[in-house]
Design a protein around this motif. Structure first.
Motif, PDB file in Angstrom:
ATOM      1  N   ALA A 256      43.015   0.706 -39.838  1.00  0.00           N
ATOM      2  CA  ALA A 256      42.217   1.689 -39.085  1.00  0.00           C
ATOM      3  C   ALA A 256      41.407   2.554 -40.041  1.00  0.00           C
ATOM      4  CB  ALA A 256      43.136   2.547 -38.213  1.00  0.00           C
ATOM      5  N   ALA A 257      42.060   3.011 -41.105  1.00  0.00           N
ATOM      6  CA  ALA A 257      41.373   3.861 -42.079  1.00  0.00           C
ATOM      7  C   ALA A 257      40.236   3.107 -42.754  1.00  0.00           C
ATOM      8  CB  ALA A 257      42.376   4.364 -43.122  1.00  0.00           C
ATOM      9  N   GLN A 258      40.464   1.832 -43.032  1.00  0.00           N
ATOM     10  CA  GLN A 258      39.413   1.036 -43.669  1.00  0.00           C
ATOM     11  C   GLN A 258      38.190   0.913 -42.752  1.00  0.00           C
ATOM     12  OE1 GLN A 258      42.009  -2.285 -44.447  1.00  0.00           O
ATOM     13  NE2 GLN A 258      42.195  -1.802 -46.642  1.00  0.00           N
ATOM     14  N   ILE A 259      38.437   0.832 -41.442  1.00  0.00           N
ATOM     15  CA  ILE A 259      37.320   0.763 -40.494  1.00  0.00           C
ATOM     16  C   ILE A 259      36.526   2.078 -40.507  1.00  0.00           C
ATOM     17  CG2 ILE A 259      36.714   0.580 -38.047  1.00  0.00           C
ATOM     18  CD1 ILE A 259      39.228  -1.244 -37.750  1.00  0.00           C
ATOM     19  N   VAL A 260      37.247   3.198 -40.490  1.00  0.00           N
ATOM     20  CA  VAL A 260      36.576   4.503 -40.477  1.00  0.00           C
ATOM     21  C   VAL A 260      35.684   4.648 -41.712  1.00  0.00           C
ATOM     22  CG1 VAL A 260      36.909   7.006 -40.486  1.00  0.00           C
ATOM     23  CG2 VAL A 260      38.472   5.544 -39.180  1.00  0.00           C
ATOM     24  N   VAL A 263      32.615   2.234 -41.499  1.00  0.00           N
ATOM     25  CA  VAL A 263      31.595   2.666 -40.547  1.00  0.00           C
ATOM     26  C   VAL A 263      30.700   3.738 -41.181  1.00  0.00           C
ATOM     27  CG1 VAL A 263      31.422   4.098 -38.483  1.00  0.00           C
ATOM     28  CG2 VAL A 263      32.697   1.951 -38.388  1.00  0.00           C
ATOM     29  N   ARG A 264      31.311   4.651 -41.950  1.00  0.00           N
ATOM     30  CA  ARG A 264      30.504   5.656 -42.621  1.00  0.00           C
ATOM     31  C   ARG A 264      29.632   5.023 -43.720  1.00  0.00           C
ATOM     32  NH1 ARG A 264      29.800  11.284 -43.643  1.00  0.00           N
ATOM     33  NH2 ARG A 264      30.638  11.458 -41.546  1.00  0.00           N
ATOM     34  N   GLU A 265      30.182   4.018 -44.397  1.00  0.00           N
ATOM     35  CA  GLU A 265      29.388   3.311 -45.411  1.00  0.00           C
ATOM     36  C   GLU A 265      28.173   2.635 -44.781  1.00  0.00           C
ATOM     37  OE1 GLU A 265      33.061   2.140 -48.459  1.00  0.00           O
ATOM     38  OE2 GLU A 265      32.086   0.571 -47.271  1.00  0.00           O
ATOM     39  N   MET A 266      28.372   2.102 -43.575  1.00  0.00           N
ATOM     40  CA  MET A 266      27.249   1.464 -42.878  1.00  0.00           C
ATOM     41  C   MET A 266      26.148   2.485 -42.604  1.00  0.00           C
ATOM     42  SD  MET A 266      29.245  -1.085 -40.220  1.00  0.00           S
ATOM     43  CE  MET A 266      27.756  -1.474 -39.314  1.00  0.00           C
ATOM     44  N   VAL A 267      26.536   3.664 -42.147  1.00  0.00           N
ATOM     45  CA  VAL A 267      25.546   4.720 -41.885  1.00  0.00           C
ATOM     46  C   VAL A 267      24.822   5.084 -43.182  1.00  0.00           C
ATOM     47  CG1 VAL A 267      25.260   7.145 -41.246  1.00  0.00           C
ATOM     48  CG2 VAL A 267      26.781   5.660 -39.906  1.00  0.00           C
ATOM     49  N   ASP A 268      25.615   5.305 -44.243  1.00  0.00           N
ATOM     50  CA  ASP A 268      25.039   5.752 -45.513  1.00  0.00           C
ATOM     51  C   ASP A 268      24.157   4.685 -46.169  1.00  0.00           C
ATOM     52  OD1 ASP A 268      26.306   8.137 -45.165  1.00  0.00           O
ATOM     53  OD2 ASP A 268      27.975   7.727 -46.525  1.00  0.00           O
ATOM     54  N   SER A 269      24.392   3.416 -45.821  1.00  0.00           N
ATOM     55  CA  SER A 269      23.630   2.334 -46.462  1.00  0.00           C
ATOM     56  C   SER A 269      22.146   2.376 -46.109  1.00  0.00           C
ATOM     57  CB  SER A 269      24.196   0.978 -46.023  1.00  0.00           C
ATOM     58  OG  SER A 269      23.789   0.692 -44.678  1.00  0.00           O
ATOM     59  N   GLY A 270      21.821   3.002 -44.956  1.00  0.00           N
ATOM     60  CA  GLY A 270      20.431   3.032 -44.521  1.00  0.00           C
ATOM     61  C   GLY A 270      19.935   1.710 -43.963  1.00  0.00           C
ATOM     62  N   ARG A 271      20.804   0.711 -43.909  1.00  0.00           N
ATOM     63  CA  ARG A 271      20.344  -0.603 -43.462  1.00  0.00           C
ATOM     64  C   ARG A 271      20.184  -0.717 -41.945  1.00  0.00           C
ATOM     65  NH1 ARG A 271      24.025  -4.546 -44.526  1.00  0.00           N
ATOM     66  NH2 ARG A 271      25.502  -3.062 -45.387  1.00  0.00           N
TER      67      ARG A 271
ATOM     68  N   GLY B 253      38.463  13.355 -39.266  1.00  0.00           N
ATOM     69  CA  GLY B 253      39.000  11.995 -39.176  1.00  0.00           C
ATOM     70  C   GLY B 253      38.578  11.138 -40.357  1.00  0.00           C
ATOM     71  N   LEU B 254      37.340  11.299 -40.794  1.00  0.00           N
ATOM     72  CA  LEU B 254      36.859  10.563 -41.966  1.00  0.00           C
ATOM     73  C   LEU B 254      37.681  10.954 -43.195  1.00  0.00           C
ATOM     74  CD1 LEU B 254      34.787   8.730 -43.414  1.00  0.00           C
ATOM     75  CD2 LEU B 254      33.352  10.766 -43.707  1.00  0.00           C
ATOM     76  N   ALA B 255      37.929  12.249 -43.350  1.00  0.00           N
ATOM     77  CA  ALA B 255      38.725  12.703 -44.499  1.00  0.00           C
ATOM     78  C   ALA B 255      40.133  12.105 -44.445  1.00  0.00           C
ATOM     79  CB  ALA B 255      38.783  14.229 -44.528  1.00  0.00           C
ATOM     80  N   ALA B 256      40.704  12.047 -43.252  1.00  0.00           N
ATOM     81  CA  ALA B 256      42.036  11.450 -43.102  1.00  0.00           C
ATOM     82  C   ALA B 256      42.010   9.992 -43.542  1.00  0.00           C
ATOM     83  CB  ALA B 256      42.502  11.567 -41.648  1.00  0.00           C
ATOM     84  N   ALA B 257      40.987   9.271 -43.116  1.00  0.00           N
ATOM     85  CA  ALA B 257      40.878   7.857 -43.475  1.00  0.00           C
ATOM     86  C   ALA B 257      40.719   7.691 -44.982  1.00  0.00           C
ATOM     87  CB  ALA B 257      39.698   7.228 -42.736  1.00  0.00           C
ATOM     88  N   GLN B 258      39.959   8.592 -45.589  1.00  0.00           N
ATOM     89  CA  GLN B 258      39.769   8.507 -47.039  1.00  0.00           C
ATOM     90  C   GLN B 258      41.093   8.710 -47.778  1.00  0.00           C
ATOM     91  OE1 GLN B 258      36.674  11.469 -47.088  1.00  0.00           O
ATOM     92  NE2 GLN B 258      35.037   9.949 -47.339  1.00  0.00           N
ATOM     93  N   ILE B 259      41.956   9.568 -47.229  1.00  0.00           N
ATOM     94  CA  ILE B 259      43.271   9.778 -47.846  1.00  0.00           C
ATOM     95  C   ILE B 259      44.115   8.504 -47.752  1.00  0.00           C
ATOM     96  CG2 ILE B 259      45.438  11.070 -47.676  1.00  0.00           C
ATOM     97  CD1 ILE B 259      43.718  13.452 -46.631  1.00  0.00           C
ATOM     98  N   VAL B 260      44.105   7.880 -46.558  1.00  0.00           N
ATOM     99  CA  VAL B 260      44.905   6.660 -46.364  1.00  0.00           C
ATOM    100  C   VAL B 260      44.470   5.581 -47.355  1.00  0.00           C
ATOM    101  CG1 VAL B 260      45.547   4.847 -44.723  1.00  0.00           C
ATOM    102  CG2 VAL B 260      45.218   7.202 -43.913  1.00  0.00           C
ATOM    103  N   VAL B 261      43.168   5.409 -47.486  1.00  0.00           N
ATOM    104  CA  VAL B 261      42.641   4.392 -48.393  1.00  0.00           C
ATOM    105  C   VAL B 261      42.979   4.751 -49.845  1.00  0.00           C
ATOM    106  CG1 VAL B 261      40.498   3.360 -49.276  1.00  0.00           C
ATOM    107  CG2 VAL B 261      40.846   3.622 -46.796  1.00  0.00           C
ATOM    108  N   LYS B 262      42.852   6.031 -50.201  1.00  0.00           N
ATOM    109  CA  LYS B 262      43.151   6.489 -51.558  1.00  0.00           C
ATOM    110  C   LYS B 262      44.611   6.238 -51.929  1.00  0.00           C
ATOM    111  CE  LYS B 262      42.926   8.846 -55.442  1.00  0.00           C
ATOM    112  NZ  LYS B 262      42.084   8.421 -56.570  1.00  0.00           N
TER     113      LYS B 262
END
Lengths: 446, 446
Positions: A256-260, A263-271, B253-262
């Protein structure tokens, strides 16, 4: 739509900003509550509650005071009609809603309805008669917070949803919408399916920071972006946090965290152009500190003003979800579409009329896409439609007691709306001269 | 601890594996339920429920049948004492628990208590008398699932927690532990603070995959790793998913996900030795698809067999949390320590005794750290303690009806335990010959 250019720039009216502001304040007292989180007075006037009924009665009193003929349709939507010189012509419809979310401010929806009311008050004050009728509408349950479907009254009026579907919706207490309509005395008799108006216009607080950041009082809305909601459920394997080696885990929460993050990386990519993505809901199960989650659920809200780029984002996200079991064999990914609308472009002719009216009033405008849904997108299915946005303060915060627009900006937006309504209401069918003619529509007048 | 080497290899006994298995099966019928997720029969015998009381009565009946003198302490922990030739010597204590989680199998805890019972049954069958008494204990509320604190009975017995604290704990229904003890008739009179036994030994299912993967029936446990639990709460800003530009969001929620991945990256980096990390609980608020979460909560469970590396992992995670507001200005990170234990090393002398006993029985052993907490870690504070682990099947799954050890492996573990108990129970105080001597302890006999 056909436009009659003659005399347009003369049809410029300015509303009474103080009267509009006083109406906004008075309506906001109905359903007012003290908001603990902000220390401010908020508004909680959810659809078909007693507070909503009180708000409706106040609105009807104001409409009648303004000489409007009031009708209520089978969905409880309220219409106040100012007759035109040619009653047989399709009216100009101006509307929004007065129901609110549970933690609202005074502007969302109400500014649109009261700007419509202020439009007819202004025409009356100036002694202006229009060729077409002008109808002010307050649609039922736009927010969708009580019965779960937003833009409900306008969607049924436009024929996208059925009356039976709407009546059968229930709130958290199990109360049926149809019963609640009856209980508060607003199950009207006017047939809900609406004949196409000549045009639909709506004034609304922006609910975003664009006009504030770029220093425009008002904006002309080009359309509503495409919206896709999906629920993603991840099935892993519960395991003891202390004893299970990392490589043997199937951790649904990690996925779940990897998806979150993705999704933000997709937004930031500008693609994906102006893609916006939000994961509002994340929850793991069993949710214990010492147990690797066997289940995680999240929602993904994607929005994009361009259908093509929206589709690309959806496709790439789906492809990413498929790769998740590669790093965690045994993981199962389940997706469920909750909502999907394509981009709704607003009528360019009305946008031009609005921009011209704004210019005549001395307001430069920015054109912008709406990130939120509005009744206008339902009306756009049956008539040319467009919206004017009013600048919000505090980064454009909305659905919150901090929601705020200045009296000056509200007056500017309402004056743009009124001048647009006036211009549209003077438009005659192509090839028609001023004076009586054959009706455009044969059904119940909107 | 002092060891008397003479005659050790002779003290090798083999338990009756079929009798042990039959006892395990009979106890598992109490609290049995049909588990929907697995289709198997599971066990739900949470502490101080009616099912637990029934399990306790069965255990006491078995203890009395085996001639043990049964006492119950103020925490409800049950002791069954087999007298030694020198009753004044501190006994060998062998124990575990019979309370279970809500979705348990037949082995966790029960294997330890019933292996202890099987030890005295075997000594009886073989007509073996020991110098020291042998006491079998079933500790109250080891799992902590009902009253929220694990290893509770043993922690109070060892003096780490007070009786008042334990009595005051409440379950999800608000029922007090002290009242529930009384209700089921197990508030005993034996003083809860325990005199140090000569040694404490415990047999337990591994609850992990190591012995299975490396093909050992039994393992000798070197200690319990350090455990740190913290709750991390992230405070962002609620915002409309459709209208709020990405760069203006403060997405909890994004920050939470970043913690899980970290946290997973930290494990994978190898920089923290055998660090294990689990985020079991993640939840966002308000949890709506179209609202950027203003709040997210998660738990981080870190475990490490080395205190030094545990501290490094905690320090680096804390430093990472501090960087989160750099990418999302306005984010606030709050942490709360829920639990923190340092590494508990088990007694090396008993580990050696266990390994020798296993070798004499023909079982090669692997030494391994325990990832989970056990009553033995509480007893280790007051006496030399160690554990024998029995191989689990199905990747060592536990806290699940699929938890399983073969009858052969259970018998192997119980025989290692019995042979270890026998050797420890023949140990005399340094400088003491066999025969009556001055008491080692003056308090209530354990």
């Amino acid at each position: 739509m056909a436009m009659t250019d003659a005399g347009m720039s003369a049809h410029t009216v300015t509303v009474d900003g103080e009267r509009l502001w006083a109406s906004l304040k008075e309506l906001a007292r109905i359903g007012a509550y003290e908001d603990a989180a902000t220390g401010l007075t908020g508004v909680n006037r959810q659809s078909l509650t007693d507070a909503d009924a009180a708000g409706r009665r106040l609105l009807i009193a104001w409409m009648e005071e303004a000489g409007l003929a009031v009708t209520v349709d089978e969905m409880g939507t309220i219409f106040g009609r100012r007759e035109g010189l040619r009653p047989e012509l399709a009216p100009v419809l101006v509307g929004s809603h007065i129901d609110t979310v549970g933690t609202a401010g005074a502007f969302d929806g109400c500014l649109g309805v009261l700007s419509g009311l202020e439009t007819v008050r202004t025409l009356d004050a100036l002694g202006i008669e229009t060729q077409r009728p002008v109808v002010v509408a307050a649609f039922t349950e736009e927010e969708g917070v009580r019965f779960g479907t937003d833009m409900l009254g306008s969607a049924v009026a436009a024929g996208r949803l059925s009356l039976e579907y709407a009546y059968g919706l229930t709130d958290a207490q199990g109360l049926r919408l149809g019963d609640e309509l009856e209980r508060i005395g607003f199950k009207g008799t006017r047939p809900v399916r609406m004949d196409a108006p000549h045009a639909y216009v709506e004034c609304h607080i922006e609910q975003g920071p664009v006009l504030l950041a770029e220093e425009f009082s008002v904006g002309v809305v080009t359309g509503v972006q495409a919206i896709a909601w999906q629920r993603v459920t991840l099935h892993g394997r519960a395991a003891h946090a202390g004893t299970t080696p990392t490589e043997l885990r199937v951790d649904a929460g990690l996925a779940a965290a990897q998806i979150v993050v993705k999704v933000r990386e997709m937004v930031d990519s500008g693609r994906y152009g102006r893609l916006r993505a939000t994961v509002g809901h994340i929850a793991t199960s069993p949710g214990l500190p010492s147990v690797v989650p066997d289940r995680a659920e999240l929602t993904v809200d994607l929005r994009n003003p361009e259908d093509r780029r929206m589709e690309a984002a959806e496709r790439d996200l789906a492809a990413f979800l498929e790769t998740l079991p590669e790093t965690q064999p045994g993981l199962r990914v389940e997706t469920q579409r909750m909502a999907r609308t394509t981009q709704v472009p607003f009528d360019e002719g009305i946008q031009d009329t609005m921009e011209k009216a704004a210019a005549d009033l001395g307001h430069p405008v920015r054109r912008l896409m709406s990130g939120a849904g509005h009744d206008a997108q339902e009306m756009a299915a049956i008539a040319p439609a467009a919206m004017v946005f009013v600048r919000g303060q505090y980064d454009g915060i909305s659905h919150n007691p901090r929601e705020y627009s200045t009296p000056e900006d509200c007056a500017a937006g309402a004056s743009v709306l009124a001048s647009t309504v006036l211009r549209l209401a003077q438009e005659l069918p192509e090839g028609s001269a001023a004076g009586p003619s054959a009706p455009e529509s044969t059904g119940a007048p909107a």
